[in-house]
Scaffold this motif. Structure first.
Motif, PDB file in Angstrom:
ATOM      1  N   ASN A 166      23.610  26.146  -7.701  1.00 45.67           N
ATOM      2  CA  ASN A 166      24.031  25.689  -9.026  1.00 45.67           C
ATOM      3  C   ASN A 166      22.827  25.364  -9.909  1.00 45.67           C
ATOM      4  OD1 ASN A 166      26.257  25.053 -10.786  1.00 45.67           O
ATOM      5  ND2 ASN A 166      25.638  22.901 -10.593  1.00 45.67           N
ATOM      6  N   ASN A 167      21.829  24.718  -9.338  1.00 43.12           N
ATOM      7  CA  ASN A 167      20.643  24.386 -10.139  1.00 43.12           C
ATOM      8  C   ASN A 167      19.886  25.642 -10.553  1.00 43.12           C
ATOM      9  OD1 ASN A 167      21.337  21.734  -9.935  1.00 43.12           O
ATOM     10  ND2 ASN A 167      19.739  21.155  -8.483  1.00 43.12           N
ATOM     11  N   LEU A 168      19.835  26.628  -9.688  1.00 46.64           N
ATOM     12  CA  LEU A 168      19.205  27.912 -10.046  1.00 46.64           C
ATOM     13  C   LEU A 168      19.964  28.582 -11.193  1.00 46.64           C
ATOM     14  CD1 LEU A 168      18.279  29.702  -6.698  1.00 46.64           C
ATOM     15  CD2 LEU A 168      16.793  29.455  -8.686  1.00 46.64           C
ATOM     16  N   LEU A 169      21.274  28.571 -11.053  1.00 49.53           N
ATOM     17  CA  LEU A 169      22.122  29.171 -12.084  1.00 49.53           C
ATOM     18  C   LEU A 169      21.887  28.485 -13.433  1.00 49.53           C
ATOM     19  CD1 LEU A 169      24.437  31.106 -12.811  1.00 49.53           C
ATOM     20  CD2 LEU A 169      26.050  29.409 -11.939  1.00 49.53           C
ATOM     21  N   CYS A 170      21.829  27.154 -13.398  1.00 43.93           N
ATOM     22  CA  CYS A 170      21.544  26.373 -14.616  1.00 43.93           C
ATOM     23  C   CYS A 170      20.218  26.793 -15.231  1.00 43.93           C
ATOM     24  CB  CYS A 170      21.449  24.886 -14.285  1.00 43.93           C
ATOM     25  SG  CYS A 170      23.022  24.138 -14.066  1.00 43.93           S
ATOM     26  N   SER A 171      19.180  26.829 -14.391  1.00 49.82           N
ATOM     27  CA  SER A 171      17.854  27.163 -14.906  1.00 49.82           C
ATOM     28  C   SER A 171      17.861  28.557 -15.518  1.00 49.82           C
ATOM     29  CB  SER A 171      16.805  27.116 -13.794  1.00 49.82           C
ATOM     30  OG  SER A 171      16.797  25.842 -13.212  1.00 49.82           O
ATOM     31  N   TYR A 195      20.169  33.834   0.085  1.00 52.12           N
ATOM     32  CA  TYR A 195      21.573  33.794  -0.336  1.00 52.12           C
ATOM     33  C   TYR A 195      21.762  32.945  -1.589  1.00 52.12           C
ATOM     34  CZ  TYR A 195      23.511  36.302   3.642  1.00 52.12           C
ATOM     35  OH  TYR A 195      23.849  37.279   4.540  1.00 52.12           O
ATOM     36  N   ASN A 196      21.041  31.814  -1.655  1.00 50.28           N
ATOM     37  CA  ASN A 196      21.183  30.967  -2.839  1.00 50.28           C
ATOM     38  C   ASN A 196      20.720  31.696  -4.102  1.00 50.28           C
ATOM     39  OD1 ASN A 196      22.197  28.872  -1.295  1.00 50.28           O
ATOM     40  ND2 ASN A 196      20.187  27.951  -0.940  1.00 50.28           N
ATOM     41  N   ILE A 197      19.575  32.364  -4.004  1.00 55.98           N
ATOM     42  CA  ILE A 197      19.052  33.109  -5.150  1.00 55.98           C
ATOM     43  C   ILE A 197      20.005  34.248  -5.503  1.00 55.98           C
ATOM     44  CG2 ILE A 197      17.164  34.588  -5.958  1.00 55.98           C
ATOM     45  CD1 ILE A 197      15.328  32.995  -3.968  1.00 55.98           C
ATOM     46  N   LEU A 198      20.464  34.938  -4.465  1.00 58.65           N
ATOM     47  CA  LEU A 198      21.358  36.079  -4.669  1.00 58.65           C
ATOM     48  C   LEU A 198      22.679  35.634  -5.304  1.00 58.65           C
ATOM     49  CD1 LEU A 198      21.506  39.136  -4.083  1.00 58.65           C
ATOM     50  CD2 LEU A 198      22.406  38.578  -1.813  1.00 58.65           C
ATOM     51  N   ALA A 199      23.170  34.470  -4.906  1.00 58.62           N
ATOM     52  CA  ALA A 199      24.421  33.961  -5.461  1.00 58.62           C
ATOM     53  C   ALA A 199      24.249  33.672  -6.952  1.00 58.62           C
ATOM     54  CB  ALA A 199      24.850  32.699  -4.721  1.00 58.62           C
ATOM     55  N   ALA A 200      23.141  33.006  -7.307  1.00 56.75           N
ATOM     56  CA  ALA A 200      22.890  32.699  -8.717  1.00 56.75           C
ATOM     57  C   ALA A 200      22.711  33.996  -9.510  1.00 56.75           C
ATOM     58  CB  ALA A 200      21.647  31.815  -8.845  1.00 56.75           C
ATOM     59  N   TYR A 201      21.966  34.912  -8.946  1.00 59.44           N
ATOM     60  CA  TYR A 201      21.748  36.219  -9.585  1.00 59.44           C
ATOM     61  C   TYR A 201      23.091  36.904  -9.858  1.00 59.44           C
ATOM     62  CZ  TYR A 201      20.380  41.154  -9.997  1.00 59.44           C
ATOM     63  OH  TYR A 201      20.230  42.447 -10.426  1.00 59.44           O
ATOM     64  N   SER A 202      23.945  36.930  -8.850  1.00 56.24           N
ATOM     65  CA  SER A 202      25.229  37.620  -8.973  1.00 56.24           C
ATOM     66  C   SER A 202      26.116  36.959 -10.023  1.00 56.24           C
ATOM     67  CB  SER A 202      25.958  37.628  -7.625  1.00 56.24           C
ATOM     68  OG  SER A 202      25.126  38.137  -6.616  1.00 56.24           O
TER      69      SER A 202
END
Lengths: 450, 237
Positions: free
Chosen positions: A69-74, A280-287
Motif C-alpha cells: 500500500n505504501n508503495l502504491l501511494c508513493s 511480490y509487494n513491488i509487483l502488486a503495486a505495479y499491477s
C-alpha cells in the motif's frame, strides 16, 4: 443538512485534537481518533470517501499489505496526485476512518484525488458498507492469529462476501496463491493477476507449512510444478479444471544477487531491498497502477527513494552497529524473514521479540510452524529472545538445538547486543513489539550511546 | 531402544503448531539416546499400526476434519485394535474430537472413530483462552492454549485434568481432555508438549513400557521448560 455538516466538522476537529494530544504524549492515537469521529458522526467515513475525486484502492491479504500500500501511494503521489492513505497500518474500521478524517481540512472537506487503504481482511465487511472500492489488491492468504480470525476458511468466507458486496470492484490478485486466486476467480468480480511463472529456488523446502494443499473447488490434492515459498507457486488441480490463472503481470528474469531485480512487461524493475517476498509487494503495486491505467514514468524513482520507515526492513545505525528492524508476525512472514536475513552473508546477531497482546494474537503456537532450524548457521553469532513470551521463544530454539540468551526487556536486549555484538544486528519483532521497539531504536539512534 | 511415531495426515491436521509436539517427542528421545523415527501418513497411505509406538492426531479446520473423517472410517478397525492393545495416542483439538463417536456441527455431523466413549457438539462462542489444568498424576500443572467451538462430553471417562484457568472440554463441567488406556485427548495446544515435558515423558514412557516392558527415562535438564510452564501458571492463576 446543515446539522449533518456541523456534526462532521465537530467529528473532524475532535479527531484532530485527539490525535495531536496522543502524539504529543508519545502514543499513536490514530485508532482512538477514528473511533471518536465515528461516534460523533457515523456517516463520516461514507461522506469523506465519496469526496475522493478519482479512484479508491484497498489492499488486503495476510502479508505485505503495508509495504504494497505504501508503495502504491508513493507511485501515485509521484505523479503529483493528492491521496489519502493509512500509512501507520491501522487497518480496522476505526483506523480507516481516522485516515480519512485526519486527511480532511478544517472545513470538514476532503481534497484528494485517490485513496489507498490497507484493510484487515476480517474488517472488510464492516468497512465496505461505508464505501465500495474501485480496486482491491489481494496479496496472499496464510495462517495468522488463529485465535482472532479462526481458520483460513473463515477469512476466505469473509473476503468472498466482501467481494460480492462490491461486484464492480476489480480484484488485482496474486495468481501464485491458490487460495487468493480461487477467491478472485469465483467471485464474479473482474480480476487481473500478477505472479512469477519461472522457478526461482532450486531447493523446495520440504517441511515448510503450506496452506490450502487441497483444491478449494473439488477437494483433490493440488499438484505443483514448483513452490516459491509456503503454498505460493505454480499449481493445478489434477481432478477438476481449477488451475493457476493466466498471469497478466508476470515477473521474469528474477535476480537477487544485488538487491532485487526483475522484468515485467519488458520493463526492468530494480530495488535496493532484501527479501524475495518484496518482489511480490513491488509487483502488486505495479499491477495496481497499471490496472488503473495510471502512468509509470516515475516508478523506478519511487523504488529508489522508497524507505518504508515503519519497521519493514527499516535500518538504523547506533554506536557503529548496523541494525535492521523487521516485522514478522506469522509463519509465512517469519520464514520469508529468515530467508531475507540469510541473504546477508556477513556475521550477524539476531534478537527475536515475541509479544502476545490482543493485536498479536494471544496464541503463539505459530512459533512452532516457523522453520527456526535454518538459524543453525555459523554466520549467526548469537540469538537473543525477548518480549512478553521470550520463554516460549527460548524453548522453541532449544528444540532445534540452538541456544539463545533470554533478556525479557527489549531495550536491555538491544543495548547488550550493541555493546558486545558483531556490529550487524537483526531485530525481528511481532506486531505490538514493533511500535515500542522502533521507538527504542529511534531513541538510541538520536540519543547516541546506549 | 527405538520408538516409531506415526503422524497422521500432517497436511490436513497441522493447525496449531502440532509440529512442535512431534519435535518435542523426537528431541526428548534423542537427548536420552533413544532412537525416534517419525513417519508421516498422507490421506491415502496405508497405516501399519503394528509398527507404531505413538500416534499423533492433530487439529485441523472443520472442513479439513470432514475430509479426514471419510478416510478414518476405513482405518477404524485397525486403529481400535491398536488402542485396545494399549497403543499410545496423543490427540489434540480436532484430533481429540475425532476420537469420539461424533462431532455435531452446524454443517452436519462429522463421524468419529468411536475409540473413546465421548461426543462433541458445536457451541457458541468459540472457547479461546490460555488454559491451566491439574492432575495428581503429574508433578506439575499442564498449560496451553485452547481454541475450539466444540463442546466435548466425556461421560464417565477420566479427564486429563481439572481446569484451574480457561474453559476445558465444554466450559461447564470443569474437566479438560480425556485419559483412556494409553490415549491422551486434549484441547490444549501451544503446542502441548514443549511446555509440559512431564506429559511428553508420560507418552514416551508409556510407549517404551508397552514395547520393552520397562521404561527408565533418564532425567533431563527441564529448567527452561518448567520456567515457561510456571510463567503461564503464575500469570493466569
Amino acid at each position: 443538512m446543515k446539522n449533518m455538516r456541523v456534526r462532521r466538522l465537530i467529528a473532524v476537529w475532535t479527531a484532530k485534537i485527539v490525535s495531536t494530544v496522543c502524539r504529543l504524549s508519545g502514543r499513536q492515537g490514530v485508532t482512538l481518533a477514528g473511533r471518536i469521529a465515528l461516534k460523533i458522526d457515523p456517516r463520516i467515513l461514507a461522506d469523506l470517501s465519496s469526496m475522493v475525486r478519482e479512484k479508491i484502492f484497498v489492499v488486503c491479504g495476510t502479508n505485505g499489505k503495508t509495504t504494497t500500500n505504501n508503495l502504491l501511494c508513493s507511485a501515485i503521489e509521484s505523479e503529483g496526485k493528492k491521496l489519502v492513505c493509512n500509512h501507520t497500518g491501522s487497518n480496522m474500521l476505526a483506523g480507516v476512518a481516522a485516515a480519512f478524517v485526519l486527511a480532511a481540512g478544517n472545513n470538514g472537506k476532503l481534497d484528494a484525488d485517490y485513496a489507498c487503504i490497507e484493510i484487515d481482511e476480517a474488517s472488510t465487511l464492516r468497512i465496505f458498507p461505508h464505501f465500495k472500492p474501485d480496486y482491491m489488491v489481494l496479496t496472499n492468504l496464510f495462517r495468522d492469529q488463529l485465535d482472532r480470525y479462526g481458520e483460513i476458511d473463515i477469512t476466505m468466507d469473509i473476503l468472498d462476501r466482501a467481494m460480492k458486496m462490491a461486484p464492480e470492484m476489480t480484484v488485482i490478485v496474486n495468481g501464485d496463491d491458490a487460495l487468493a486466486a480461487y477467491l478472485a476467480m469465483k467471485s464474479g468480480n473482474p480480476y487481473r493477476t500478477y505472479g512469477i511463472s519461472e522457478q526461482v529456488f532450486k531447493e523446495q523446502g520440504g517441511h515448510e507449512i503450506r496452506e490450502g494443499r487441497f483444491c478449494k473447488n473439488c477437494g483433490a490434492r493440488l499438484e505443483y510444478e514448483f513452490y516459491h515459498y509456503s503454498q505460493i507457486g505454480k499449481y493445478r488441480c489434477p481432478k477438476c479444471d481449477f488451475a493457476r490463472p493466466e498471469i497478466d503481470f508476470d515477473a521474469s528474469h528474477i535476480d537477487m544477487s544485488k538487491g532485487l531485480s526483475f522484468e515485467v512487461e519488458g520493463r526492468r524493475i530494480e530495488a535496493d531491498y532484501r527479501g524475495f517476498y518484496n518482489i511480490y509487494n513491488i509487483l502488486a503495486a505495479y499491477s495496481a497502477v497499471r490496472t488503473a491505467g495510471l502512468p509509470l514514468d516515475k516508478f523506478a524513482d519511487v523504488l529508489r527513494t522508497f524507505n518504508p520507515q515503519n519497521g519493514r526492513m527499516e535500518q538504523f545505525v547506533i554506536s557503529g552497529t548496523h541494525i535492521v528492524l523487521n516485522l514478522a508476525k506469522n509463519p509465512a512472514g517469519f520464514n520469508q524473514n529468515i530467508s531475507a536475513v540469510m541473504e546477508d552473508e556477513k556475521p550477524k546477531d539476531i534478537i527475536i521479540v515475541i509479544n502476545d497482546n490482543a493485536q498479536d494474537g494471544t496464541d503463539i503456537s505459530w512459533l512452532w510452524d516457523v522453520d527456526f532450524d535454518r538459524f543453525a548457521q555459523e554466520d549467526i553469532r548469537s540469538i537473543t529472545v525477548s518480549g512478553i513470551r521470550c520463554q516460549d521463544m527460548r524453548l522453541r530454539m532449544k528444540y532445534v538445538d540452538i541456544s539463545s540468551e533470554m533478556i525479557a526487556d527489549v531495550k536491555s536486549a538491544i543495548e547488550a547486543r550493541i555493546r558486545d555484538g558483531c556490529g550487524n544486528l537483526y531485530v525481528l519483532v511481532n506486531y505490538t513489539a514493533l511500535f515500542s521497539t522502533r521507538n527504542i531504536l529511534l531513541g538510541l539512534q538520536k540519543g547516541g550511546k546506549p | 531402544m527405538k520408538i516409531t511415531i506415526g503422524h497422521l495426515y500432517p497436511d490436513l491436521l497441522n493447525l496449531y503448531g502440532d509440529r512442535g509436539n512431534i519435535q518435542c517427542m523426537k528431541k526428548r528421545c534423542e537427548w536420552r539416546g533413544i532412537e525416534a523415527e517419525v513417519r508421516e501418513f498422507q490421506l491415502t497411505d496405508p497405516i501399519d499400526f503394528a509398527n507404531l509406538d505413538i500416534v499423533l492426531l492433530g487439529g485441523g479446520s472443520d472442513r479439513e476434519q470432514m475430509l479426514v473423517c471419510e478416510r478414518l472410517k476405513t482405518i477404524q478397525k485397525d486403529f481400535r485394535g491398536y488402542v485396545e492393545d494399549n497403543g499410545v495416542v496423543i490427540a489434540v483439538c480436532g484430533g481429540y474430537q475425532l476420537l469420539g463417536h461424533y462431532y455435531d456441527t452446524d454443517n452436519g455431523r462429522i463421524e468419529g472413530l468411536s475409540l473413546v466413549d465421548l461426543y462433541t457438539e458445536q457451541g457458541s462462542p468459540r472457547l479461546i483462552s490460555n488454559i491451566v489444568i491439574e492432575n495428581e498424576l503429574f508433578d506439575y500443572p499442564i498449560v496451553g492454549f485452547e481454541n475450539h467451538g466444540g463442546r466435548t462430553y466425556i461421560g464417565d471417562n477420566q479427564p486429563l485434568g481439572k481446569v484451574k484457568f480457561g474453559y476445558g472440554n465444554n466450559g461447564t463441567d470443569g474437566m479438560e481432555g480425556v485419559l483412556y488406556k494409553n490415549i491422551v485427548g486434549t484441547y490444549l495446544h501451544g503446542p502441548l508438549l514443549p511446555k509440559n515435558p512431564h506429559v511428553c515423558d508420560y507418552l514416551i514412557g508409556s510407549a517404551l513400557k508397552r514395547k520393552y516392558g520397562k521404561a527408565e527415562l533418564a532425567p533431563l535438564d527441564d529448567s527452561q521448560e518448567l520456567e515457561a510452564n510456571r510463567y503461564i501458571v503464575e500469570r493466569f492463576c
